[in-house]
Write a protein that holds these residues in place. Structure first.
Motif, PDB file in Angstrom:
ATOM      1  N   PRO A  40       0.825  -1.211   0.000  1.00 33.98           N
ATOM      2  CA  PRO A  40       0.000   0.000   0.000  1.00 33.98           C
ATOM      3  C   PRO A  40       0.861   1.263   0.000  1.00 33.98           C
ATOM      4  O   PRO A  40       2.054   1.227   0.322  1.00 33.98           O
ATOM      5  N   ALA A  41       0.256   2.379  -0.356  1.00 42.32           N
ATOM      6  CA  ALA A  41       0.975   3.664  -0.389  1.00 42.32           C
ATOM      7  C   ALA A  41       1.507   4.028   0.999  1.00 42.32           C
ATOM      8  O   ALA A  41       2.527   4.719   1.114  1.00 42.32           O
ATOM      9  N   ALA A  42       0.839   3.559   2.049  1.00 46.32           N
ATOM     10  CA  ALA A  42       1.296   3.843   3.416  1.00 46.32           C
ATOM     11  C   ALA A  42       2.630   3.173   3.712  1.00 46.32           C
ATOM     12  O   ALA A  42       3.305   3.503   4.677  1.00 46.32           O
ATOM     13  N   GLY A  46       9.055   1.264   2.753  1.00 44.01           N
ATOM     14  CA  GLY A  46       9.397  -0.056   2.219  1.00 44.01           C
ATOM     15  C   GLY A  46       9.604  -0.014   0.716  1.00 44.01           C
ATOM     16  O   GLY A  46      10.513  -0.655   0.180  1.00 44.01           O
ATOM     17  N   LEU A  47       8.768   0.752   0.030  1.00 43.13           N
ATOM     18  CA  LEU A  47       8.928   0.907  -1.419  1.00 43.13           C
ATOM     19  C   LEU A  47      10.230   1.624  -1.739  1.00 43.13           C
ATOM     20  O   LEU A  47      10.926   1.276  -2.696  1.00 43.13           O
ATOM     21  N   TYR A  48      10.572   2.622  -0.927  1.00 40.34           N
ATOM     22  CA  TYR A  48      11.834   3.339  -1.123  1.00 40.34           C
ATOM     23  C   TYR A  48      13.025   2.400  -0.932  1.00 40.34           C
ATOM     24  O   TYR A  48      13.967   2.403  -1.722  1.00 40.34           O
ATOM     25  N   ALA A  49      12.976   1.586   0.108  1.00 37.57           N
ATOM     26  CA  ALA A  49      14.069   0.639   0.366  1.00 37.57           C
ATOM     27  C   ALA A  49      14.196  -0.362  -0.778  1.00 37.57           C
ATOM     28  O   ALA A  49      15.305  -0.715  -1.194  1.00 37.57           O
ATOM     29  N   LEU A  50      13.063  -0.803  -1.303  1.00 39.80           N
ATOM     30  CA  LEU A  50      13.075  -1.734  -2.431  1.00 39.80           C
ATOM     31  C   LEU A  50      13.685  -1.071  -3.662  1.00 39.80           C
ATOM     32  O   LEU A  50      14.506  -1.667  -4.364  1.00 39.80           O
ATOM     33  N   ALA A  51      13.318   0.184  -3.917  1.00 44.80           N
ATOM     34  CA  ALA A  51      13.867   0.922  -5.058  1.00 44.80           C
ATOM     35  C   ALA A  51      15.370   1.156  -4.885  1.00 44.80           C
ATOM     36  O   ALA A  51      16.146   1.011  -5.832  1.00 44.80           O
ATOM     37  N   ALA A  52      15.785   1.503  -3.681  1.00 44.46           N
ATOM     38  CA  ALA A  52      17.210   1.740  -3.428  1.00 44.46           C
ATOM     39  C   ALA A  52      18.026   0.469  -3.611  1.00 44.46           C
ATOM     40  O   ALA A  52      19.123   0.489  -4.182  1.00 44.46           O
ATOM     41  N   SER A  53      17.499  -0.652  -3.155  1.00 44.17           N
ATOM     42  CA  SER A  53      18.229  -1.908  -3.361  1.00 44.17           C
ATOM     43  C   SER A  53      18.222  -2.294  -4.837  1.00 44.17           C
ATOM     44  O   SER A  53      19.161  -2.921  -5.318  1.00 44.17           O
ATOM     45  N   GLY A  54      17.177  -1.894  -5.553  1.00 44.61           N
ATOM     46  CA  GLY A  54      17.137  -2.141  -6.996  1.00 44.61           C
ATOM     47  C   GLY A  54      18.251  -1.420  -7.724  1.00 44.61           C
ATOM     48  O   GLY A  54      18.888  -1.976  -8.624  1.00 44.61           O
ATOM     49  N   ILE A  55      18.502  -0.193  -7.336  1.00 38.23           N
ATOM     50  CA  ILE A  55      19.590   0.580  -7.950  1.00 38.23           C
ATOM     51  C   ILE A  55      20.927  -0.098  -7.677  1.00 38.23           C
ATOM     52  O   ILE A  55      21.806  -0.147  -8.544  1.00 38.23           O
ATOM     53  N   SER A  56      21.098  -0.640  -6.484  1.00 34.84           N
ATOM     54  CA  SER A  56      22.340  -1.353  -6.159  1.00 34.84           C
ATOM     55  C   SER A  56      22.503  -2.597  -7.034  1.00 34.84           C
ATOM     56  O   SER A  56      23.608  -2.907  -7.481  1.00 34.84           O
TER      57      SER A  56
END
Length: 132
Positions: A40-42, A46-56
């Motif tokens: 969920p948007a809330a 967690g979405l940010y952490a997932l995106a940051a690990s994706g960049i790595s």
């Protein structure tokens, strides 16, 4: 043997780049693939952490692909990086299962994939060879 190691690095790097792009730009697809359901948007941290690990994953994958296209003995540190990367992914996935963060079925793909790549990298590692 070195040609096989190059192919392994390129394939492992390509998988990392694809997974990284999915994590960075389509995190809900990744969470659905892992049977986590839609986030969920809330759950934006967690979405940010997932995106940051994706960049790595994208960065590491690109370097593995580049190393796989060059002289493997001169770029042996990237093979060692891939070894460390794969075993750390296995360790964190197993740890997450043991701590109850995820079910085994959710981490199974990462455990199997990274274990296979770790074993392949160890088998084809140029033990005792130098560039001379």
């Amino acid at each position: 043997m070195l040609k096989a190691l190059k192919v392994i690095l390129i394939v492992y790097g390509a998988i990392a780049v694809v997974l990284g792009v999915l994590q960075a730009f389509f995190p809900n697809v990744v969470s659905a693939m892992m049977n986590l359901g839609e986030m969920p948007a809330a759950c934006s941290p967690g979405l940010y952490a997932l995106a940051a690990s994706g960049i790595s994953l994208i960065a590491g994958g690109i370097f593995l692909i580049v190393a796989g296209t060059r002289d493997i003995l001169r770029n042996i540190l990237w093979v060692q990086f891939a070894l460390l990367w794969s075993i750390l992914f296995v360790a964190i996935a197993v740890f997450s299962v043991l701590m109850g963060y995820v079910a085994f079925s959710q981490a199974m793909g990462a455990i199997i994939t990274d274990s296979v790549f770790f074993i392949l990298l160890m088998v084809f590692y140029p033990w005792g060879r130098t560039e001379d």
